[in-house]
Design a protein around this motif. Structure first.
Motif, mmCIF file in Angstrom:
data_model
loop_
_atom_site.group_PDB
_atom_site.id
_atom_site.type_symbol
_atom_site.label_atom_id
_atom_site.label_comp_id
_atom_site.label_asym_id
_atom_site.label_seq_id
_atom_site.Cartn_x
_atom_site.Cartn_y
_atom_site.Cartn_z
ATOM 1 N N ASP A 207 0.825 -1.215 0.000
ATOM 2 C CA ASP A 207 0.000 0.000 0.000
ATOM 3 C C ASP A 207 0.855 1.260 0.000
ATOM 4 O O ASP A 207 0.524 2.252 -0.674
ATOM 5 C CB ASP A 207 -0.925 0.009 1.217
ATOM 6 C CG ASP A 207 -2.023 -1.044 1.133
ATOM 7 O OD1 ASP A 207 -2.237 -1.569 0.027
ATOM 8 O OD2 ASP A 207 -2.640 -1.340 2.169
ATOM 9 N N VAL A 208 1.946 1.238 0.746
ATOM 10 C CA VAL A 208 2.826 2.406 0.825
ATOM 11 C C VAL A 208 3.547 2.625 -0.498
ATOM 12 O O VAL A 208 3.660 3.758 -0.983
ATOM 13 C CB VAL A 208 3.836 2.249 1.977
ATOM 14 C CG1 VAL A 208 4.830 3.406 1.986
ATOM 15 C CG2 VAL A 208 3.106 2.166 3.311
ATOM 16 N N VAL A 209 4.035 1.543 -1.103
ATOM 17 C CA VAL A 209 4.732 1.665 -2.392
ATOM 18 C C VAL A 209 3.798 2.238 -3.446
ATOM 19 O O VAL A 209 4.173 3.153 -4.201
ATOM 20 C CB VAL A 209 5.290 0.292 -2.843
ATOM 21 C CG1 VAL A 209 5.988 0.427 -4.192
ATOM 22 C CG2 VAL A 209 6.252 -0.267 -1.806
ATOM 23 N N GLU A 210 2.583 1.737 -3.515
ATOM 24 C CA GLU A 210 1.628 2.236 -4.503
ATOM 25 C C GLU A 210 1.292 3.710 -4.256
ATOM 26 O O GLU A 210 1.171 4.493 -5.203
ATOM 27 C CB GLU A 210 0.363 1.382 -4.472
ATOM 28 C CG GLU A 210 0.590 -0.034 -4.987
ATOM 29 C CD GLU A 210 -0.669 -0.882 -4.937
ATOM 30 O OE1 GLU A 210 -1.630 -0.478 -4.225
ATOM 31 O OE2 GLU A 210 -0.702 -1.945 -5.587
ATOM 32 N N ALA A 211 1.155 4.085 -2.983
ATOM 33 C CA ALA A 211 0.845 5.479 -2.664
ATOM 34 C C ALA A 211 1.998 6.402 -3.055
ATOM 35 O O ALA A 211 1.775 7.524 -3.530
ATOM 36 C CB ALA A 211 0.536 5.620 -1.175
ATOM 37 N N LEU A 212 3.239 5.952 -2.872
ATOM 38 C CA LEU A 212 4.398 6.755 -3.277
ATOM 39 C C LEU A 212 4.456 6.902 -4.791
ATOM 40 O O LEU A 212 4.788 7.972 -5.314
ATOM 41 C CB LEU A 212 5.689 6.117 -2.752
ATOM 42 C CG LEU A 212 5.916 6.191 -1.241
ATOM 43 C CD1 LEU A 212 7.088 5.302 -0.829
ATOM 44 C CD2 LEU A 212 6.161 7.632 -0.797
ATOM 45 N N CYS A 213 4.140 5.822 -5.500
ATOM 46 C CA CYS A 213 4.120 5.894 -6.970
ATOM 47 C C CYS A 213 3.062 6.888 -7.457
ATOM 48 O O CYS A 213 3.271 7.598 -8.445
ATOM 49 C CB CYS A 213 3.833 4.516 -7.567
ATOM 50 S SG CYS A 213 5.146 3.294 -7.361
ATOM 51 N N ASP A 214 1.932 6.915 -6.767
ATOM 52 C CA ASP A 214 0.790 7.711 -7.231
ATOM 53 C C ASP A 214 0.804 9.152 -6.742
ATOM 54 O O ASP A 214 0.117 9.999 -7.327
ATOM 55 C CB ASP A 214 -0.522 7.055 -6.772
ATOM 56 C CG ASP A 214 -0.743 5.679 -7.384
ATOM 57 O OD1 ASP A 214 -0.079 5.370 -8.397
ATOM 58 O OD2 ASP A 214 -1.570 4.916 -6.840
ATOM 59 N N HIS A 215 1.542 9.442 -5.678
ATOM 60 C CA HIS A 215 1.411 10.752 -5.040
ATOM 61 C C HIS A 215 1.928 11.869 -5.946
ATOM 62 O O HIS A 215 3.051 11.815 -6.441
ATOM 63 C CB HIS A 215 2.162 10.780 -3.712
ATOM 64 C CG HIS A 215 1.645 11.825 -2.772
ATOM 65 N ND1 HIS A 215 1.883 13.177 -2.949
ATOM 66 C CD2 HIS A 215 0.859 11.719 -1.678
ATOM 67 C CE1 HIS A 215 1.286 13.849 -1.985
ATOM 68 N NE2 HIS A 215 0.660 13.000 -1.191
ATOM 69 N N PRO A 216 1.135 12.901 -6.160
ATOM 70 C CA PRO A 216 1.561 13.975 -7.065
ATOM 71 C C PRO A 216 2.741 14.791 -6.564
ATOM 72 O O PRO A 216 3.449 15.403 -7.376
ATOM 73 C CB PRO A 216 0.299 14.854 -7.168
ATOM 74 C CG PRO A 216 -0.494 14.546 -5.935
ATOM 75 C CD PRO A 216 -0.229 13.109 -5.634
ATOM 76 N N SER A 217 2.990 14.793 -5.255
ATOM 77 C CA SER A 217 4.108 15.571 -4.727
ATOM 78 C C SER A 217 5.438 14.851 -4.860
ATOM 79 O O SER A 217 6.498 15.481 -4.775
ATOM 80 C CB SER A 217 3.864 15.919 -3.252
ATOM 81 O OG SER A 217 2.744 16.756 -3.106
#
Length: 320
Positions: A207-217
């Motif tokens: 979940d964390v890896v996917e969120a880092l990939c997706d995060h616009p910042s």
């Protein structure tokens, strides 16, 4: 027990939004040695916000000023090498010599980061009459790094010190299998002078890896792990037009040339593979491919590896 590892905001450990934890199991004896937080996209949001807030002041410093912090960090890594080696051995299963060597190797990249005031100066060239071309390096902003379990210090050092010295703010996702080692390194970065929000860690899994990939910042991401996951990470980042370096499937190939002493080559290869097998299965798998350039059968080379696998791989089940 080595304790519970939560997220790191650059100054202190903070609870994850989920309140959930995962057991950390030592490969040495199968014992539960601690717990690590399981984070969510909300925790990535919080880390990214802190990083964005810290970026203007951090990036406004000179490269020389940031490198001075890396000099102090380099010294702290050297001073605490024995302590870190104990953590590496307990978490990843490496013997002490290999653990110390991995820390020293990681510290070499910190040395490189210390030289960036000279290496990354940029240049201005006269490319034509009245026309100049300027080459300069500027920080991207918030960047992320996702690292594997088999080298808890060395692989994070491939990216973290360079990214920080160049003025970026870094969010690290350590392997959930070895969180304690980088937790101690994070404290050393703080001691060296890295401000809050500039270097952070978000613990967790997919979940964390996917969120880092997706995060616009998050402007760029590096990944080291298996080839299938590296491909997924790269594809996910590319969908967002995000800079990404995804490394997977490392293999160390051994080449035996025709003029080699076959018996000696077999013995050295077996000893090398057994050394890694005794420490951790992953590096041994990475040294699993040998190429022999001979027209005739290699009698000595055929027998020695068989003896090696019977002696050192039988108790571990699968070694291929």
């Amino acid at each position: 027990m080595m304790g519970t590892v939560n997220n790191w905001d650059g100054s202190s450990f903070v609870d994850s939004s989920t309140g959930k934890f995962l057991d950390v199991v030592s490969p040495v004896d199968g014992a539960v040695i601690g717990k690590v937080a399981l984070s969510s996209a909300a925790d990535v949001d919080a880390a990214a916000a802190r990083a964005e807030a810290a970026f203007p002041e951090w990036s406004s410093r000179t490269t020389k000023a940031r490198a001075a912090i890396m000099f102090r960090f380099h010294e702290l890594l050297s001073t605490h090498a024995d302590e870190l080696a104990d953590l590496v051995s307990r978490e990843s299963g490496k013997n002490r010599d290999e653990a110390l060597a991995s820390i020293a190797k990681g510290n070499e990249t910190v040395e490189y980061a210390c030289s960036l005031p000279q290496l990354a100066q940029g240049k201005i060239e006269m490319v034509s009459r009245g026309v100049t071309c300027e080459d300069r390096r500027e920080p991207l902003g918030v960047v992320a790094s996702v690292v594997p379990f088999n080298f808890p210090v060395m692989v994070p050092m491939w990216t973290v010190p360079i990214a920080l010295t160049m003025g970026n703010c870094v969010i690290l996702k350590p392997s959930e299998k070895v969180p304690h080692t980088m937790a101690r390194v994070a404290a050393l970065l703080k001691q060296a002078g890295v401000p809050r929000g500039v270097f952070q860690m978000v613990q967790g899994t997919k979940d964390v890896v996917e969120a880092l990939c997706d995060h616009p910042s998050v402007r760029a991401l590096t990944f080291v792990g298996s080839s299938p996951v590296a491909q997924l990470v790269a594809e996910r980042c590319h969908k967002h037009h995000k800079k990404v370096v995804a490394l997977g499937g490392a293999k160390n190939h051994l080449v035996v040339l025709p003029d080699a002493d076959v018996a000696a080559a077999a013995q050295v290869t077996g000893r090398s593979a057994k050394l890694f097998a005794d420490n951790a299965l992953q590096p041994m798998r990475e040294t699993a491919t040998a190429h022999a350039h001979f027209d005739a059968p290699l009698v000595g080379f055929a027998h020695a590896p068989t003896t090696f696998f019977e002696a050192s791989c039988g108790s571990m089940g699968e070694c291929g």
